[in-house]
Design a protein around this motif. Sequence first.
Motif, PDB file in Angstrom:
ATOM      1  N   LEU A  61     -39.917 -30.561  35.388  1.00 40.30           N
ATOM      2  CA  LEU A  61     -40.251 -29.627  34.309  1.00 40.30           C
ATOM      3  C   LEU A  61     -41.674 -29.859  33.824  1.00 40.30           C
ATOM      4  N   GLY A  62     -42.161 -31.058  34.006  1.00 40.73           N
ATOM      5  CA  GLY A  62     -43.512 -31.413  33.581  1.00 40.73           C
ATOM      6  C   GLY A  62     -43.754 -32.877  33.875  1.00 40.73           C
ATOM      7  N   GLN A  63     -45.003 -33.290  33.792  1.00 44.60           N
ATOM      8  CA  GLN A  63     -45.359 -34.686  34.039  1.00 44.60           C
ATOM      9  C   GLN A  63     -45.694 -35.362  32.714  1.00 44.60           C
ATOM     10  N   LEU A  64     -44.960 -36.427  32.408  1.00 37.55           N
ATOM     11  CA  LEU A  64     -45.230 -37.181  31.192  1.00 37.55           C
ATOM     12  C   LEU A  64     -46.252 -38.275  31.474  1.00 37.55           C
ATOM     13  N   THR A  65     -47.146 -38.480  30.541  1.00 37.61           N
ATOM     14  CA  THR A  65     -48.128 -39.563  30.671  1.00 37.61           C
ATOM     15  C   THR A  65     -48.191 -40.346  29.372  1.00 37.61           C
ATOM     16  N   MET A  66     -48.584 -41.599  29.506  1.00 37.03           N
ATOM     17  CA  MET A  66     -48.942 -42.388  28.327  1.00 37.03           C
ATOM     18  C   MET A  66     -50.454 -42.363  28.236  1.00 37.03           C
ATOM     19  N   GLN A  67     -50.964 -42.108  27.049  1.00 32.55           N
ATOM     20  CA  GLN A  67     -52.403 -42.022  26.873  1.00 32.55           C
ATOM     21  C   GLN A  67     -52.858 -42.955  25.759  1.00 32.55           C
ATOM     22  N   ILE A  68     -54.037 -43.494  25.939  1.00 35.71           N
ATOM     23  CA  ILE A  68     -54.650 -44.339  24.919  1.00 35.71           C
ATOM     24  C   ILE A  68     -55.721 -43.522  24.219  1.00 35.71           C
ATOM     25  N   VAL A  69     -55.610 -43.386  22.921  1.00 39.96           N
ATOM     26  CA  VAL A  69     -56.627 -42.704  22.137  1.00 39.96           C
ATOM     27  C   VAL A  69     -57.253 -43.727  21.190  1.00 39.96           C
ATOM     28  N   VAL A  70     -58.559 -43.653  21.046  1.00 39.70           N
ATOM     29  CA  VAL A  70     -59.284 -44.572  20.164  1.00 39.70           C
ATOM     30  C   VAL A  70     -60.142 -43.752  19.197  1.00 39.70           C
ATOM     31  N   ARG A  71     -60.444 -44.350  18.071  1.00 39.37           N
ATOM     32  CA  ARG A  71     -61.411 -43.720  17.183  1.00 39.37           C
ATOM     33  C   ARG A  71     -62.755 -43.730  17.897  1.00 39.37           C
ATOM     34  N   ASP A  72     -63.485 -42.672  17.718  1.00 43.70           N
ATOM     35  CA  ASP A  72     -64.700 -42.471  18.505  1.00 43.70           C
ATOM     36  C   ASP A  72     -65.707 -43.608  18.367  1.00 43.70           C
ATOM     37  N   ASP A  73     -65.694 -44.292  17.222  1.00 42.53           N
ATOM     38  CA  ASP A  73     -66.660 -45.378  17.018  1.00 42.53           C
ATOM     39  C   ASP A  73     -66.135 -46.728  17.500  1.00 42.53           C
ATOM     40  N   ALA A  74     -64.900 -46.768  18.043  1.00 38.70           N
ATOM     41  CA  ALA A  74     -64.327 -48.038  18.488  1.00 38.70           C
ATOM     42  C   ALA A  74     -64.945 -48.512  19.787  1.00 38.70           C
ATOM     43  N   LEU A  75     -65.314 -47.576  20.666  1.00 39.91           N
ATOM     44  CA  LEU A  75     -65.902 -47.912  21.956  1.00 39.91           C
ATOM     45  C   LEU A  75     -67.184 -47.115  22.158  1.00 39.91           C
ATOM     46  N   THR A  76     -68.138 -47.710  22.834  1.00 35.89           N
ATOM     47  CA  THR A  76     -69.328 -46.957  23.221  1.00 35.89           C
ATOM     48  C   THR A  76     -68.945 -46.001  24.347  1.00 35.89           C
ATOM     49  N   ASP A  77     -69.834 -45.068  24.674  1.00 34.53           N
ATOM     50  CA  ASP A  77     -69.549 -44.135  25.761  1.00 34.53           C
ATOM     51  C   ASP A  77     -69.296 -44.881  27.060  1.00 34.53           C
ATOM     52  N   GLU A  78     -70.095 -45.914  27.309  1.00 34.26           N
ATOM     53  CA  GLU A  78     -69.954 -46.692  28.547  1.00 34.26           C
ATOM     54  C   GLU A  78     -68.627 -47.452  28.555  1.00 34.26           C
ATOM     55  N   GLU A  79     -68.267 -48.038  27.417  1.00 33.04           N
ATOM     56  CA  GLU A  79     -67.006 -48.788  27.333  1.00 33.04           C
ATOM     57  C   GLU A  79     -65.807 -47.862  27.500  1.00 33.04           C
ATOM     58  N   ALA A  80     -65.883 -46.667  26.919  1.00 34.74           N
ATOM     59  CA  ALA A  80     -64.781 -45.712  27.040  1.00 34.74           C
ATOM     60  C   ALA A  80     -64.599 -45.269  28.487  1.00 34.74           C
ATOM     61  N   GLN A  81     -65.707 -45.053  29.197  1.00 36.37           N
ATOM     62  CA  GLN A  81     -65.618 -44.651  30.596  1.00 36.37           C
ATOM     63  C   GLN A  81     -65.038 -45.786  31.437  1.00 36.37           C
TER      64      GLN A  81
END
Length: 342
Positions: free
Chosen positions: A228-248
């Motif tokens: 019926l659909g694909q379930l995923t677990m996702q990690i969300v962070v506040r934008d200031d928690a990680l730099t762009d490089e760290e998030a990637q």
Amino acid sequence: MRLRSLTAAVCLGLAPFAQAQEKEINMCVFDLIGSSGDQYALIEDYALDMREKGIKFNLEPYTDEGVAMSSFSAGDCDALAATDIRIRRYNEFTGTLSAVGAIPSYKHLETVLAAINKPSASQYMKEGDYEIAGIFPLGAAYLFVTDRDMDTVEDLAGKRLATLNHHPDAVHMVNYVNASVEPSSITDFGGKFNNRSVDAAYAPGWAYEALELYRGIGDTGGVIDYPLGQLTMQIVVRDDALTDEEAQTSREVAFDHFNTALKSVKEYEKDIPDDTWVEIPDADIADYQEMFRQNRIELRDGVDGDGNEVPEVYHGEMLTLLRKVRCRINPGASECTAPDRE
């Protein structure tokens, strides 16, 4: 001796500095089983790899997803690991991965995740003050039924389906097939199915054993063998928690765990007895796919086929990506040339 003493003094002097370079982030982690669950273990493995990248995640398990969400909202943690259905409020793009019928197989899912985890897709990982820092497969959701003859859309009319309160697209789908919505939570839908106060419920394969859904299946029920659909677990962070490089880096580290997570998913599905699975006739699959497609379009545009307003749930660009992946794998599908293709 003087040189050794000088070297030791320098190292001791640098130790606090080196320690200060390790970033610490508190993460609320949802797992219905708690710290002994597979989802928590998956995040633990991810966190160990991130530690090598200089980021230490302090994990706090939650068995109630709503409570984990509240803790994240209250600032008790700066990162949250939860199902994409919940994470959708922070990122509609990645929250659309679980769109009904949009990802037919794990091959499709791997192709999609490989694409959106590339640096070129990083712009879609940010929305407002939040960023998606990792996505893991939790398995396809299947329809568990108390009557195995309930294998066509027409059979669902009038039936009671346990439907998660925070899952508007599932509510829309249930209404679409003229079934009855039984408002439920992730903690009580299994009990409702097992005592047969509902006729059907949707869940990934691991729920068969973990939530003892075999009790509700009994001698007459089964599991409809169509995602019926694909379930995923996702990690969300506040934008200031990680730099762009760290998030990637975080997203790439999470994707490195795809095969391990998927192996566990498939093992749970193999534990379901062969005679419990209910095969759908090939002639009916095309009808299912078209029904799902029309539902996705309605939930993208916020209006149904009769012109009535419905929730705008899905991100149009993600739906287009999913369609392109489906058509790359199955270019002969009718949706690939449909004038209203996603």
